[in-house]
Write a protein that holds these residues in place. Structure first.
Motif, mmCIF file in Angstrom:
data_model
loop_
_atom_site.group_PDB
_atom_site.id
_atom_site.type_symbol
_atom_site.label_atom_id
_atom_site.label_comp_id
_atom_site.label_asym_id
_atom_site.label_seq_id
_atom_site.Cartn_x
_atom_site.Cartn_y
_atom_site.Cartn_z
ATOM 1 N N LEU A 105 0.809 -1.211 0.000
ATOM 2 C CA LEU A 105 0.000 0.000 0.000
ATOM 3 C C LEU A 105 0.845 1.265 0.000
ATOM 4 C CD1 LEU A 105 -3.071 0.726 0.192
ATOM 5 C CD2 LEU A 105 -2.760 0.892 2.673
ATOM 6 N N ARG A 146 -2.007 -8.547 3.408
ATOM 7 C CA ARG A 146 -2.500 -8.640 2.026
ATOM 8 C C ARG A 146 -1.617 -9.595 1.216
ATOM 9 N NH1 ARG A 146 -2.597 -3.313 -1.898
ATOM 10 N NH2 ARG A 146 -4.252 -3.922 -3.341
ATOM 11 N N LEU A 187 -8.184 -5.861 -1.767
ATOM 12 C CA LEU A 187 -8.513 -4.455 -1.539
ATOM 13 C C LEU A 187 -10.010 -4.219 -1.670
ATOM 14 C CD1 LEU A 187 -7.758 -1.515 -1.080
ATOM 15 C CD2 LEU A 187 -7.298 -1.315 -3.539
#
Length: 248
Positions: free
Chosen positions: A31, A147, A162
């Motif tokens: 991110l 993630r 996401l």
């Protein structure tokens, strides 16, 4: 190191290495970055790279760095170290350095990072970093690690992860707003309003409970969550010697 994040991944070491060392794959799950590109350099030398982060639509903060990795170590672990800097005046990070460690543990891989940086903007930057930016960077790192874990463990792509996180965050936000609005509405209507549904007379205690549940209930198994990562380094954690060999 100022920030530390560790995630346990039930995955093959080569799979974790590939999805963290390939810039095209790295930028998909992390991110903190929008773009990561390798720069030309001599073979056998540390790899130079350029990174960019889209802060707002039309506003991108970029920087450059240098990295090196040790894929074969006597103890079976792997290490990657980097130094980075940004000349962009809107970048709170002036320069910094850090490392990744890949530690096989019998059931998978302990993937961990430690890094620190020097903020710019003088005293104002130091305060902003301590109160807001550094906690945000720690959260973004942990969220990104989880993630990645979902990608290597369950083949949930970063893009899909996401979307799941955004959908779940929207549900939580609506729940909090509704829990706060119902008792307020009931108080405003009062005895002079039209007959209302019994649901509108939910007690403040129940409303607070609903709001807290929306905020504190763990994320679904297929949704990234920073809470799943270790954020406090074990005792005697040290940066690898490889980091000291890098010169920006």
């Amino acid at each position: 190191m100022g920030l530390y994040v560790e995630a346990r991944m039930r995955a093959d070491l080569d799979a974790v290495w590939a999805r963290t060392q390939d810039p095209a794959l790295h930028q998909r799950w992390d991110l903190r970055f929008t773009e990561i590109d390798y720069l030309p350099g001599a073979e056998g030398e540390p790899q130079r790279f350029r990174y960019a982060t889209r802060v707002l639509p039309g506003l991108t903060v970029s920087g450059t760095g240098i990295s090196a990795g040790e894929k074969e170590r006597p103890d079976g672990t792997r290490t990657s170290a980097l130094r980075f800097a940004s000349p962009h005046p809107l970048s709170l990070i002036a320069e910094g350095g850090g490392y990744w460690r890949y530690v096989p543990d019998g059931e998978g891989v302990r993937f961990l990072t430690g890094y620190d940086y020097r903020p710019r903007w003088g005293r104002l930057g130091t305060i902003a970093d301590r109160l807001l930016f550094r906690p945000l960077m720690g959260w973004a790192t942990a969220w990104s690690f989880d993630r990645l874990r979902l990608w290597v463990e369950r083949d949930i792509t970063p893009e899909r992860a996401l979307r799941r996180w955004l959908a779940e965050a929207a549900v939580r936000a609506v729940t909090v707003v509704a829990a706060c609005a119902v008792p307020v509405y009931g108080a405003l209507v009062g005895p002079w309003g039209p007959p209302a549904s019994p649901a509108l007379f939910v007690t403040p205690v129940l409303a607070v409970s609903a709001a807290l549940a929306a905020l504190l209930v763990p994320s679904l198994p297929g949704t990234p969550s920073a809470r799943r990562c270790l954020r406090k380094p074990p005792a005697r954690t040290r940066a690898p010697r490889l980091l000291a060999t890098l010169k920006g």
